[in-house]
Motif scaffolding. Structure first.
Motif, PDB file in Angstrom:
ATOM      1  N   LEU A   1      46.728  41.810  41.837  1.00 46.95           N
ATOM      2  CA  LEU A   1      46.105  41.927  40.520  1.00 46.95           C
ATOM      3  C   LEU A   1      44.721  41.286  40.523  1.00 46.95           C
ATOM      4  O   LEU A   1      43.749  41.880  40.038  1.00 46.95           O
ATOM      5  CB  LEU A   1      46.987  41.266  39.462  1.00 46.95           C
TER       6      LEU A   1
ATOM      7  N   ARG B   1      42.181  43.416  42.475  1.00 48.58           N
ATOM      8  CA  ARG B   1      41.750  44.595  41.714  1.00 48.58           C
ATOM      9  C   ARG B   1      40.835  44.194  40.564  1.00 48.58           C
ATOM     10  O   ARG B   1      39.770  44.766  40.357  1.00 48.58           O
ATOM     11  CB  ARG B   1      42.964  45.362  41.182  1.00 48.58           C
ATOM     12  N   ALA B   2      41.229  43.173  39.802  1.00 52.36           N
ATOM     13  CA  ALA B   2      40.444  42.736  38.650  1.00 52.36           C
ATOM     14  C   ALA B   2      39.073  42.214  39.082  1.00 52.36           C
ATOM     15  O   ALA B   2      38.064  42.526  38.448  1.00 52.36           O
ATOM     16  CB  ALA B   2      41.206  41.671  37.864  1.00 52.36           C
ATOM     17  N   ASN B   3      39.022  41.443  40.150  1.00 48.96           N
ATOM     18  CA  ASN B   3      37.741  40.933  40.630  1.00 48.96           C
ATOM     19  C   ASN B   3      36.829  42.049  41.111  1.00 48.96           C
ATOM     20  O   ASN B   3      35.613  41.983  40.935  1.00 48.96           O
ATOM     21  CB  ASN B   3      37.946  39.885  41.722  1.00 48.96           C
TER      22      ASN B   3
ATOM     23  N   ALA C   1      37.560  40.729  31.673  1.00 48.12           N
ATOM     24  CA  ALA C   1      38.643  40.323  32.571  1.00 48.12           C
ATOM     25  C   ALA C   1      39.990  40.864  32.104  1.00 48.12           C
ATOM     26  O   ALA C   1      40.804  41.318  32.919  1.00 48.12           O
ATOM     27  CB  ALA C   1      38.689  38.799  32.686  1.00 48.12           C
TER      28      ALA C   1
ATOM     29  N   GLN D   1      40.500  43.600  30.321  1.00 48.33           N
ATOM     30  CA  GLN D   1      40.492  45.035  30.604  1.00 48.33           C
ATOM     31  C   GLN D   1      40.721  45.288  32.094  1.00 48.33           C
ATOM     32  O   GLN D   1      41.491  46.162  32.471  1.00 48.33           O
ATOM     33  CB  GLN D   1      39.164  45.659  30.163  1.00 48.33           C
ATOM     34  N   ALA D   2      40.065  44.503  32.943  1.00 47.17           N
ATOM     35  CA  ALA D   2      40.211  44.661  34.390  1.00 47.17           C
ATOM     36  C   ALA D   2      41.633  44.382  34.853  1.00 47.17           C
ATOM     37  O   ALA D   2      42.109  44.992  35.815  1.00 47.17           O
ATOM     38  CB  ALA D   2      39.232  43.737  35.115  1.00 47.17           C
ATOM     39  N   ALA D   3      42.325  43.480  34.161  1.00 49.47           N
ATOM     40  CA  ALA D   3      43.707  43.144  34.515  1.00 49.47           C
ATOM     41  C   ALA D   3      44.709  44.122  33.902  1.00 49.47           C
ATOM     42  O   ALA D   3      45.905  44.036  34.175  1.00 49.47           O
ATOM     43  CB  ALA D   3      44.034  41.721  34.060  1.00 49.47           C
TER      44      ALA D   3
END
Length: 161
Positions: free
Chosen positions: A77, A80-82, A105, A107-109
């Protein structure tokens, strides 16, 4: 057949003590069990009187150890988020404040529901978290960002006193 509701959600809260303020955003049910598994946070106060600092985004579990499964899923996770956050930074620039960083962050997660506690002492007055106002990171990102920004601004002002 009805669409199954995604159980993942986040909870925004603030605290203040000893001349410092904090905003915490805990994400729940990311890996299928209770307890925060992802946390975003910032701090204000101390020597800095105009902005928040110490923005953090990472795995957290206040209830016990984080086992191998959660570590592995958390690593994937975070990776992907980073990657998504780096792409956003490269295309639209870095976040100017914690509120913008937090919405990006979340939204990215893949977190959509965000329950918001605007009580600056973190108390919810006997309510359950899911009885608090809820904002959607995809449908209402501007409202969520404004709510977090207002909380951040209020804490900064309180820390100046």
């Amino acid at each position: 057949m009805a669409k199954r509701e995604n159980p993942v959600y986040a909870y925004v809260r603030a605290s203040q003590a000893h001349g410092y303020g904090h905003i915490y955003i805990d994400c729940f049910e990311l890996f299928g069990y209770s307890g925060p598994t992802l946390r975003l946070s910032c701090q204000m106060g101390g020597e800095s009187h105009t902005t928040s600092y110490a923005w953090e985004f990472g795995l957290s579990n206040d209830y016990g150890v984080i086992g191998e499964y959660a570590c592995h899923k958390g690593y994937l996770l975070m990776r992907r988020a980073n990657r998504v956050l780096k792409e956003l930074n490269d295309t639209v620039g870095y976040s100017a404040n914690f509120a913008n960083y937090a919405v990006r962050a979340l939204q990215a997660a893949g977190v959509r529901k965000v329950y918001f506690n605007d009580n600056l002492r973190g108390e919810i007055g006997g309510k359950g978290v899911k009885e608090l106002p809820c904002l959607d990171t995809k449908r209402e990102p501007d409202l969520l960002e404004k709510a977090i920004f207002d909380m951040e601004s209020t804490l900064i002002l309180l820390m100046r006193r």
